[in-house]
Write a protein that holds these residues in place. Sequence first.
Motif, PDB file in Angstrom:
ATOM      1  N   THR A 122       0.811  -1.271  -0.025  1.00 33.50           N
ATOM      2  CA  THR A 122       0.109  -0.044   0.095  1.00 33.50           C
ATOM      3  C   THR A 122       0.849   1.232  -0.190  1.00 33.50           C
ATOM      4  N   PHE A 123       1.641   1.394   0.972  1.00 32.01           N
ATOM      5  CA  PHE A 123       2.521   2.637   1.321  1.00 32.01           C
ATOM      6  C   PHE A 123       3.808   2.667   0.263  1.00 32.01           C
ATOM      7  N   GLU A 124       4.414   1.521  -0.244  1.00 33.32           N
ATOM      8  CA  GLU A 124       5.370   1.518  -1.285  1.00 33.32           C
ATOM      9  C   GLU A 124       4.577   2.037  -2.654  1.00 33.32           C
ATOM     10  N   ARG A 125       3.737   1.524  -2.876  1.00 34.40           N
ATOM     11  CA  ARG A 125       2.940   1.855  -4.233  1.00 34.40           C
ATOM     12  C   ARG A 125       2.387   3.395  -3.918  1.00 34.40           C
ATOM     13  N   ALA A 126       2.140   3.871  -2.853  1.00 34.54           N
ATOM     14  CA  ALA A 126       1.721   5.272  -3.059  1.00 34.54           C
ATOM     15  C   ALA A 126       2.963   6.039  -2.914  1.00 34.54           C
ATOM     16  N   PHE A 127       4.089   5.737  -2.426  1.00 36.82           N
ATOM     17  CA  PHE A 127       5.297   6.492  -2.632  1.00 36.82           C
ATOM     18  C   PHE A 127       5.753   6.745  -4.094  1.00 36.82           C
ATOM     19  N   ALA A 128       5.428   5.648  -4.951  1.00 33.40           N
ATOM     20  CA  ALA A 128       5.985   6.023  -6.502  1.00 33.40           C
ATOM     21  C   ALA A 128       4.564   6.441  -7.157  1.00 33.40           C
ATOM     22  N   THR A 129       3.487   6.011  -6.989  1.00 29.36           N
ATOM     23  CA  THR A 129       2.291   6.357  -7.662  1.00 29.36           C
ATOM     24  C   THR A 129       1.585   7.593  -7.393  1.00 29.36           C
ATOM     25  N   GLY A 144      -5.106   4.293  -1.358  1.00 25.78           N
ATOM     26  CA  GLY A 144      -6.412   3.860  -1.343  1.00 25.78           C
ATOM     27  C   GLY A 144      -7.174   4.610  -0.191  1.00 25.78           C
ATOM     28  N   ARG A 145      -8.408   4.410  -0.273  1.00 26.71           N
ATOM     29  CA  ARG A 145      -9.368   5.155   0.589  1.00 26.71           C
ATOM     30  C   ARG A 145      -9.101   4.863   1.968  1.00 26.71           C
ATOM     31  N   ASN A 146      -9.281   3.318   2.168  1.00 27.88           N
ATOM     32  CA  ASN A 146      -8.943   2.907   3.281  1.00 27.88           C
ATOM     33  C   ASN A 146      -7.838   3.256   4.106  1.00 27.88           C
TER      34      ASN A 146
END
Length: 291
Positions: A90-97, A101-103
């Motif tokens: 979740t957070f790794e993807r958020a860092f790059a993209t 996610g809402r939750n």
Amino acid sequence: MAVGLQSSGKTTFAAALWYLLDSGEIPTSLRKGKHTGDHSYLEMLAKRWEEGWQVPRTKTLQQEIITMNLKDPATSTDVALQFVDLSGETFERAFATRILGRNAAAAFEGARNLMLFVSANDVRDDLTMIDVAMQLQDNTNEELVSDDRSEEAKFDPAKAPRQVQVVDFLESIRQPPMSVSLDRLVVIISAWDKRPDHNEPDRWLIERMPLLDQYLRNSGLMVRIYGVSAQGGDLPDLENPPAKDDVAGHLDQKSLLSLAKASKRIQVVGYGAAEHDLTHPVRWLGGLEGE
Ligand SMILES: Nc1nc2c(ncn2[C@@H]2O[C@H](COP(=O)(O)OP(=O)(O)O)[C@@H](O)[C@H]2O)c(=O)[nH]1
Ligand SMILES: [Mg+2]
């Protein structure tokens, strides 16, 4: 909320805190509050901790959310502490993209105070090319410097330096659209038994995580930096115990288990905290102690 990348010491802190509050072996500034529902997971963690083993690694899929309720005996105020793992997809993807996610985002809604975990036991992961070049100069090895650029590694966000990921996380949740309005932040430098030869947590942050240190200084947040050894030293992993003849793996376990009160394995450094009082930083975070 307590946050930090994987292996930053969150679960061990939770285990030690639960043991400390449950056993009442030594006085603490906060007491155990009301707990409804099932807290068998916390009890398992505390038992593992008490018996001198590492806490089990959090499995990414069945991410256990730990919430602990504490009470300030002086004012009868309740303080709840919730632990969140920032690693994992979740957070790794958020860092790059730049997409969260809402939750995952909702978990931070209304958060005002953060306990941020970093570990004194981590090896440096933020050497620059200049640092590397300087080391190479010292022991020039033709083979190492030769230009083997045939394989270019793909960018992997999980390999970005920890302090970069942490600063990005803090700044991202404070900016729109999340706009979390933070007030106080405690940095817990875990595994403080692995500290360098000085005993100054704020100096450690300047020396080892200067980006995070600068960010916090200019963040407008109220910040405290504690050194905490929740485990007291190195412990073996029950699921993957060291071989019988590997004495090194047992060294700290033996001496830690020999303490009559397990709570005394805990060490807390900073802001006049009593030696073993893990609740001291939590109390300040809860706004129960001055600025
Ligand atoms: N030496 C030492 N190691 C610690 C301490 N606290 C945690 N660790 C180790 O650090 C690793 C990560 O700890 P853990 O609590 O699982 O981190 P989490 O992933 O943030 O929950 C484990 O191998 C622990 O045994 C400590 O106080 N001293
Ligand atoms: Mg964990």
